[in-house]
Structure formats: C-alpha cells, structure tokens
Design an enzyme around this catalytic site. Structure first.
Site, PDB file in Angstrom:
ATOM      1  N   HIS A  24      -8.274  -3.519  -6.030  1.00 39.04           N
ATOM      2  CA  HIS A  24      -8.534  -3.854  -4.593  1.00 39.04           C
ATOM      3  C   HIS A  24      -9.635  -3.357  -4.409  1.00 39.04           C
ATOM      4  O   HIS A  24      -9.873  -2.117  -4.323  1.00 39.04           O
ATOM      5  CB  HIS A  24      -7.324  -3.650  -3.833  1.00 39.04           C
ATOM      6  CG  HIS A  24      -7.294  -3.965  -2.697  1.00 39.04           C
ATOM      7  ND1 HIS A  24      -7.755  -2.456  -1.881  1.00 39.04           N
ATOM      8  CD2 HIS A  24      -6.305  -4.676  -1.855  1.00 39.04           C
ATOM      9  CE1 HIS A  24      -7.088  -3.162  -0.374  1.00 39.04           C
ATOM     10  NE2 HIS A  24      -7.281  -4.225  -1.104  1.00 39.04           N
ATOM     11  N   GLU A  62     -11.227 -11.009  -0.702  1.00 42.62           N
ATOM     12  CA  GLU A  62     -10.437 -10.495   0.369  1.00 42.62           C
ATOM     13  C   GLU A  62     -12.187  -9.756   1.051  1.00 42.62           C
ATOM     14  O   GLU A  62     -12.341  -8.417   0.925  1.00 42.62           O
ATOM     15  CB  GLU A  62      -9.566  -8.740   0.345  1.00 42.62           C
ATOM     16  CG  GLU A  62      -8.107  -8.662   0.117  1.00 42.62           C
ATOM     17  CD  GLU A  62      -7.551  -8.309   0.078  1.00 42.62           C
ATOM     18  OE1 GLU A  62      -6.279  -8.264   1.690  1.00 42.62           O
ATOM     19  OE2 GLU A  62      -7.888  -7.048  -0.757  1.00 42.62           O
ATOM     20  N   LYS A  95       0.953  -0.803   0.299  1.00 43.04           N
ATOM     21  CA  LYS A  95      -0.055  -0.374  -0.120  1.00 43.04           C
ATOM     22  C   LYS A  95       1.359   1.112   0.095  1.00 43.04           C
ATOM     23  O   LYS A  95       1.886   1.099  -0.959  1.00 43.04           O
ATOM     24  CB  LYS A  95      -1.307  -0.079   1.512  1.00 43.04           C
ATOM     25  CG  LYS A  95      -1.856  -1.217   1.503  1.00 43.04           C
ATOM     26  CD  LYS A  95      -2.783  -1.256   2.142  1.00 43.04           C
ATOM     27  CE  LYS A  95      -3.644  -3.121   1.924  1.00 43.04           C
ATOM     28  NZ  LYS A  95      -5.137  -2.773   3.276  1.00 43.04           N
TER      29      LYS A  95
END
EC number: 5.3.1.1
Length: 253
Positions: free
Chosen positions: A95, A167, A11
């Site tokens: 993401h 996720e 990140k």
C-alpha cells in the site's frame, strides 16, 4: 468471467467493540459468495476475534500488511505464519502508505508476496502513481515497474490467484477519484503487463481492483468497466450500510 472482490481497508480506525459490531451488522446481509468476494482488512489486533465472529458467514478477514520472515527479531512486526495460524485469508501488500511512511521497497514487497503464497494467504498487491507522475504522463510506466517487481519469480498459476489493486496515490483519502475511463485504462495496462510477463490466460484470470475514494455513488460506473474487477475501499468500508451497498453493486455488475 472474473468474480468481483470488494476489500475494505480499515487502516487505523475502529475500536475492538466497533469492529465486532460492524461484522455482526454485515455478516447476515452479504450477497452470495458466488457473485462477489467480501473482504475486510482490519487492524492486526482484531484479526483472531474477527475471524471467529465471521466464521459462519462468507465474510473473509484480511490483514493490512505483514513481514516476509516467519519469525525473528523484528519488533512490532507480524509474520505470515502468525496470520495463517489464525486463519487470515488475505493481506494487503505494498500500500502506498506503507511505501511512503515505512519505506517499503519493491524488493520487500516481492518477498512478502512469496511469503503470503507460501502460507495460502491471498496477496492484494497495491500499485499507483503520484500526482506528479500522473501529470508527467508516466503513470503506466510507474505502475508497470511496480507490478513487474512484485511478480518477479512467480509462475503463472500462482499469479492467477493474486489480486492487484490500482490505487492512484493522489486519490487516496482526498475525495478525488480517477474517472472510470482513466481507471479502466490503467487497469487494462496492468493486465497487459501480466500478459507480457506470463500469458493471456493468466492476464484474463487475475483480478484487478481500483482504489481511491471509491464510494456508493461512483462504484457502479467503475465496476461497469472491462478491466475493473472490484475495489479496495477505505472510508466507505467503515460503515456497514455503505460497505453493503458496494457489495451489492459488485454482485450486480
């Protein structure tokens, strides 16, 4: 037998020096590439240097996002052609933080997957549900929709080389994690979607990671499950020791 893959998503962490120090610290201690694929998805600014630093090791370097166009007036963006030109191996696409903060749509993610494949970059396609969706019992419906959109228009042989990362949004960076059985159930549902779209051989070949507060103390149980082929890891990938522990667990799963 699907080879496990552990991908660290840094990140917006680490300075340039810290990034180089990390790669230097891990690259001579990696398990055999025959047992596990080791990936670090670093900030874009560091990618060319990290590719060079890791060039004599089995550590693969990935990006955290990219545009779907090869060039153009897209201020601040990075193209697949640019990533390929510095030998980036992987790219995270879709993401939840990109979907939420930058309004990435399923349509855009599908275009990015196509662009990655066109440049021989392996896409790590993310999917996952919110806490509200989980409590409403719509997890598998939500994830199936994301996967169907991301894989639209591709051939089976292309999908076999992709990576899918489940996720759950409520577990990212919260310290909470789905139970290994719950994670395996959703990863199995994703595999069923791939089989529905393509065939059983493709579904059996594609690698599915779990992500969401994966740590050395829970990775063994997660990787013991039938449908979990690795992990997309945030915080636990920032320190060499914990990252190497995750890799060893995957190599021995």
């Amino acid at each position: 037998m699907r080879k496990p893959i552990i991908a660290g998503n840094w990140k917006m962490f680490k300075t340039f020096e810290e990034a180089i120090q990390f790669v230097d610290a891990v690259q001579d201690k990696l398990p055999s590439n025959e047992k596990v694929d080791a990936v670090i998805c670093a900030p874009a600014l560091y990618l060319p240097t990290l590719v060079q630093v890791a060039s004599e090791s089995e550590l693969a370097i990935g990006a955290q996002t990219m545009h779907y166009e090869n060039e153009g007036a897209f201020t601040g963006e990075i193209s697949p052609a640019q990533l390929a030109s510095v030998d980036v191996d992987y790219v995270i696409l879709g993401h939840s933080e990109r979907r939420e903060y930058y309004n990435e749509t399923d349509e855009a993610i599908n275009k990015k997957v196509a662009a990655a494949l066109a440049h021989n970059i392996v896409p790590i396609i993310c999917c996952g549900e919110t806490l509200e969706e989980r409590e409403a019992g719509t997890t598998e419906q939500k994830v199936a929709g994301q996967i169907k959109a991301a894989l639209a228009g591709f051939e089976a042989q292309q999908v076999e080389h992709m990576v899918i990362a489940y996720e759950p949004i409520w577990a990212i960076g919260t310290g909470k994690t789905a139970t290994a059985d719950d994670a395996n159930q959703v990863c199995g549902a994703i595999r069923s979607v791939v089989e529905e779209l393509f065939d059983a051989a493709t579904a059996n070949a594609v690698r599915i990671q779990y992500g969401g507060s994966v740590k050395p103390d829970n990775v063994h149980e997660l990787l013991s499950k039938e449908h979990i082929d690795g992990a997309l890891v945030g915080g636990a990938s920032l320190q060499p020791e914990s990252y190497l522990t995750l890799l060893e667990a995957a190599a021995n799963a």
